[in-house]
Design a protein around this motif. Structure first.
Motif, mmCIF file in Angstrom:
data_model
loop_
_atom_site.group_PDB
_atom_site.id
_atom_site.type_symbol
_atom_site.label_atom_id
_atom_site.label_comp_id
_atom_site.label_asym_id
_atom_site.label_seq_id
_atom_site.Cartn_x
_atom_site.Cartn_y
_atom_site.Cartn_z
ATOM 1 N N ALA A 216 0.844 -1.195 0.000
ATOM 2 C CA ALA A 216 0.000 0.000 0.000
ATOM 3 C C ALA A 216 0.880 1.246 0.000
ATOM 4 N N THR A 217 0.617 2.151 -0.951
ATOM 5 C CA THR A 217 1.388 3.392 -1.050
ATOM 6 C C THR A 217 0.462 4.589 -0.845
ATOM 7 N N ALA A 218 1.080 5.762 -0.598
ATOM 8 C CA ALA A 218 0.290 6.982 -0.394
ATOM 9 C C ALA A 218 0.133 7.769 -1.680
ATOM 10 N N THR A 219 1.129 7.701 -2.558
ATOM 11 C CA THR A 219 1.111 8.553 -3.750
ATOM 12 C C THR A 219 1.019 7.736 -5.040
ATOM 13 N N LEU A 220 0.401 8.363 -6.043
ATOM 14 C CA LEU A 220 0.314 7.734 -7.361
ATOM 15 C C LEU A 220 1.696 7.592 -7.985
ATOM 16 N N ALA A 221 2.585 8.554 -7.685
ATOM 17 C CA ALA A 221 3.925 8.521 -8.271
ATOM 18 C C ALA A 221 4.651 7.239 -7.884
ATOM 19 N N LEU A 222 4.561 6.843 -6.612
ATOM 20 C CA LEU A 222 5.231 5.614 -6.183
ATOM 21 C C LEU A 222 4.542 4.394 -6.780
ATOM 22 N N ASN B 166 -3.587 1.410 -2.407
ATOM 23 C CA ASN B 166 -3.271 2.652 -1.710
ATOM 24 C C ASN B 166 -3.707 2.586 -0.250
ATOM 25 N N HIS B 167 -3.224 3.522 0.546
ATOM 26 C CA HIS B 167 -3.523 3.540 1.979
ATOM 27 C C HIS B 167 -5.029 3.589 2.238
ATOM 28 N N SER B 168 -5.752 4.387 1.444
ATOM 29 C CA SER B 168 -7.180 4.581 1.691
ATOM 30 C C SER B 168 -7.960 3.285 1.492
ATOM 31 N N LEU B 169 -7.669 2.555 0.405
ATOM 32 C CA LEU B 169 -8.371 1.292 0.158
ATOM 33 C C LEU B 169 -8.027 0.270 1.234
ATOM 34 N N LEU B 170 -6.772 0.267 1.670
ATOM 35 C CA LEU B 170 -6.365 -0.631 2.763
ATOM 36 C C LEU B 170 -7.162 -0.313 4.021
ATOM 37 N N ALA B 171 -7.337 0.976 4.320
ATOM 38 C CA ALA B 171 -8.078 1.383 5.510
ATOM 39 C C ALA B 171 -9.538 0.943 5.430
ATOM 40 N N ILE B 172 -10.151 1.125 4.260
ATOM 41 C CA ILE B 172 -11.559 0.746 4.087
ATOM 42 C C ILE B 172 -11.720 -0.767 4.259
ATOM 43 N N ASP B 173 -10.758 -1.530 3.716
ATOM 44 C CA ASP B 173 -10.824 -2.996 3.777
ATOM 45 C C ASP B 173 -10.573 -3.508 5.196
ATOM 46 N N ALA B 174 -9.450 -3.077 5.776
ATOM 47 C CA ALA B 174 -9.020 -3.663 7.057
ATOM 48 C C ALA B 174 -9.692 -3.018 8.255
ATOM 49 N N ILE B 175 -9.887 -1.697 8.205
ATOM 50 C CA ILE B 175 -10.337 -0.989 9.405
ATOM 51 C C ILE B 175 -11.834 -0.704 9.376
#
Length: 628
Positions: free
Chosen positions: A43-49, A183-192
């Motif tokens: 999971a990354t924060a930016t599109l660039a990465l 990305n971090h946001s999708l990970l948060a929605i899934d896990a948290i």
């Protein structure tokens, strides 16, 4: 680092890795991820990465592993549904505010929508991804004409274009892959949040982990404006036969009256009128939801789906706000009427508990970033993500057994750069403390003298748009032979391109330039920071977290404000040295970094640059660099 990541994946022990720019940290976690027996999520924060991983790093590794038998090198990119074009909306049109399908908006917006539709059809023909990042240039408003949220989606089984659906294909590819990039946001929605978005996985690597708390908070933040309630009522009215839609519209009026009586900023104690209005909205939305008839077998009505989704969202948000929980922070954002008017916002006071209980308890997590050690240790970041300093396993140490214990290791793999020789940290100790009025005359003089010595080649990181614009105006007036660019005058990509192409250029900007901007070489030999980037005193969430830390017996200023500042300072200073050949000066025009008691904590969070408070030394160094 690769060895430590592999050991973490095998043992199930969490890991924090600080890896400076240039260490190759993405390769160091991708290699063990591809070799791991179970599925791994990155999971990354930016599109660039994300682009770097998918376009460059992973294909190179897959190619290198071809000769190794038994290694599953399949990988996929997975994003939220609204990041993909929806073929139903592209081909059938988007519902308007009343829920009726509209073939095409009018004017220039219609022309942009036509371009996006043509692009989506081309993507479908060639089995493309349909991802927003690959689409022609567009605004958020235009993109909403060709995409849907998860709640608005008809579902694969009921959609006539379900077999071609870009989002469904992305999910299917992810389910068949051993490595998933998200990305971090999708990970948060899934896990948290507990909404299943990602196929089952064993381990998650969180890159740019210094951003994850902010992204998880953002994913758990809800917003409600009067216009949201009115729009939901209009859409529901098309399907509701009785008075429920009108009742919801009346509730919007009550909310408007209550908001007009509420001051902008954090709401510590909710006014009874606002509490009653939120209950009216909640109950009105619940009744309207119940009144929208269910779809008949074989029927798929996107307008009804959009209506239900809008009302459901209003209900859930009003219900959360009306509950007035101690674990949430509520505030009023005084938004411009052109953008929907004032907006109530609610966010979690903390996210470390949810991360600990819902992510760390179930998965092995590797956190990595160039800036994880604040004040010289991992404790601040570890605590913010749900790990306890007492659970840290030191080198050669044993895990502490017990229910609920989350053992973790922290390692700093260092940097390939020689910071004491490559960089100078100049703190302008002689300047007066920064004031609320913005940059003073002495600060502007200092900026002009430093920029002049560097002959351009300057990235200016400012705490406010007003400060950046004031500095730009002064440099343009006094140094007209140099090119001064300001964030907001053009797209950031265009400004960065111009900055890189001409060394006699200055780029001034605010928060988005502090992180992620990569400009190696002679382009950037001076990074200017106007003041220590503490959060604004009126920031609702930060001030609430600081107050809560004080009430818990801690030091709210150090735990919240100073930690926030240290993280941004480290990120900002990190813009200077990007390769072995880079040289330059980081100039902080805030004397508090040298004089305040917390200054040592902030400096310990920065790379180990050679330090001076002498302006002549800084200017002389810049002149030598500029002369080649």
């Amino acid at each position: 680092m690769a060895q430590a990541v592999a050991e973490s994946m095998e043992s199930g022990q969490h890991l924090l890795v600080q890896a400076g720019t240039g260490t190759g940290k993405s390769l160091a976690y991708l290699i063990p991820s591809l070799l791991h027996d179970e599925r791994v999520v990155v999971a990354t924060a930016t599109l660039a990465l994300q682009h770097q991983l998918v376009e460059r790093d992973i294909p190179r590794l897959v190619d290198a592993l071809k000769a190794k038998p038994g290694v599953d090198t399949s990988y996929a990119v997975l994003k939220g549904r609204s990041n993909y074009a929806c073929l139903h909306r592209v081909r059938e049109g988007a519902p308007d505010d009343q829920g009726a399908l509209v073939e095409l908006p009018t004017g220039s917006m219609g022309a942009e929508v036509v371009k996006l539709r043509e692009w989506a059809e081309q993507e479908a023909e060639k089995n493309g991804t349909g991802e927003r990042d690959n689409a022609p240039r567009h605004t958020d408003r235009v993109w909403r004409q060709v995409s849907v949220s998860a709640r608005e989606c008809l579902g694969k089984a009921r959609c006539q274009f379900g077999e071609e659906c870009f989002a469904e294909r992305a999910k299917e590819k992810a389910a068949a892959s051993s490595l998933i990039i998200t990305n971090h946001s999708l990970l948060a929605i899934d896990a948290i949040e507990g909404v299943p978005m990602i196929p089952d996985y064993d381990t998650v690597v969180i890159d740019e982990a210094h951003e994850v708390v902010a992204r998880v908070t953002q994913a758990a933040t809800d917003e409600l404006a009067v216009s949201d309630v009115e729009r939901a009522a209009r859409r529901a009215a098309r399907y509701v036969e009785e008075s429920e839609a009108d009742d919801l519209d009346d509730a919007a009026g009550a909310l408007k009256d209550a908001i007009e009586r509420t001051e902008a900023g954090r709401i510590d104690k909710m006014d009874p009128q606002l509490a009653d209005a939120l209950i009216l909205v909640r109950d009105g939305a619940r009744a309207a939801l119940g009144a929208i008839p269910k779809e008949k077998d074989g029927e798929a009505d996107p307008g009804r789906n959009q209506a239900k989704a809008g009302v459901q969202e209003v209900f859930a948000t009003a219900d959360r706000m009306a509950a007035d929980l101690n674990s949430d922070v509520l505030w009023l954002n005084d938004r411009d009427p052109r953008h929907g008017g004032p907006q109530l916002c609610v966010a979690p006071l903390q996210v470390w508990g949810q991360m600990r209980d819902k992510l760390l308890a179930d998965k092995t997590v590797v956190f990595t970033s160039a800036t994880l050690m604040l004040g010289g240790d991992f404790n601040n970041i570890a605590t913010s993500v749900g790990l306890k300093p007492t659970e840290r396993v030191l080198a050669g140490g044993e895990e502490r057994p017990g229910d609920g214990v989350q053992p973790w290791r922290g390692i700093d793999v260092g940097s390939p750069f020689n910071y004491p020789q490559q960089a100078i940290l100049y703190v302008a100790k002689h300047l007066p403390p920064p004031g609320r009025e913005g940059l003073g005359t002495k600060h502007l003089d200092e900026i002009v003298e430093l920029v002049d010595a560097a002959e351009g080649r300057t990235l200016g990181l400012f705490s406010s748009k007003r400060a950046a614009e004031a500095a730009a105006e002064e440099t343009r007036r006094r140094l007209p032979h140099l090119t001064t660019l300001v964030q907001g005058e053009a797209q950031l990509a265009e400004l960065q391109k111009q900055f890189v192409e001409d060394p006699h250029t200055i780029l001034f900007g605010t928060l988005s330039l502090w992180q992620g901007l990569d400009v190696p070489g002679d382009t950037c030999q001076l990074v200017l920071i106007d003041r220590i980037p503490f959060p604004r005193p009126d920031d609702p969430l930060m001030s609430a977290r600081q107050k809560a830390a004080d009430q818990a017996g801690g030091n709210g200023f150090m735990q919240v404000a100073a930690t926030h500042a240290a993280l941004l300072l480290a990120q900002g200073a990190g813009r200077l040295i990007r390769t072995h050949s880079d040289r330059g000066v980081v100039a902080v025009l805030d004397a508090r970094l040298a004089t305040a008691r917390y200054g040592s904590f902030l400096k310990a969070s920065l790379p180990p640059m050679w330090t001076t408070t002498d302006p002549n030394v800084a200017r002389s160094a810049l002149k030598r660099l500029a002369s080649g």
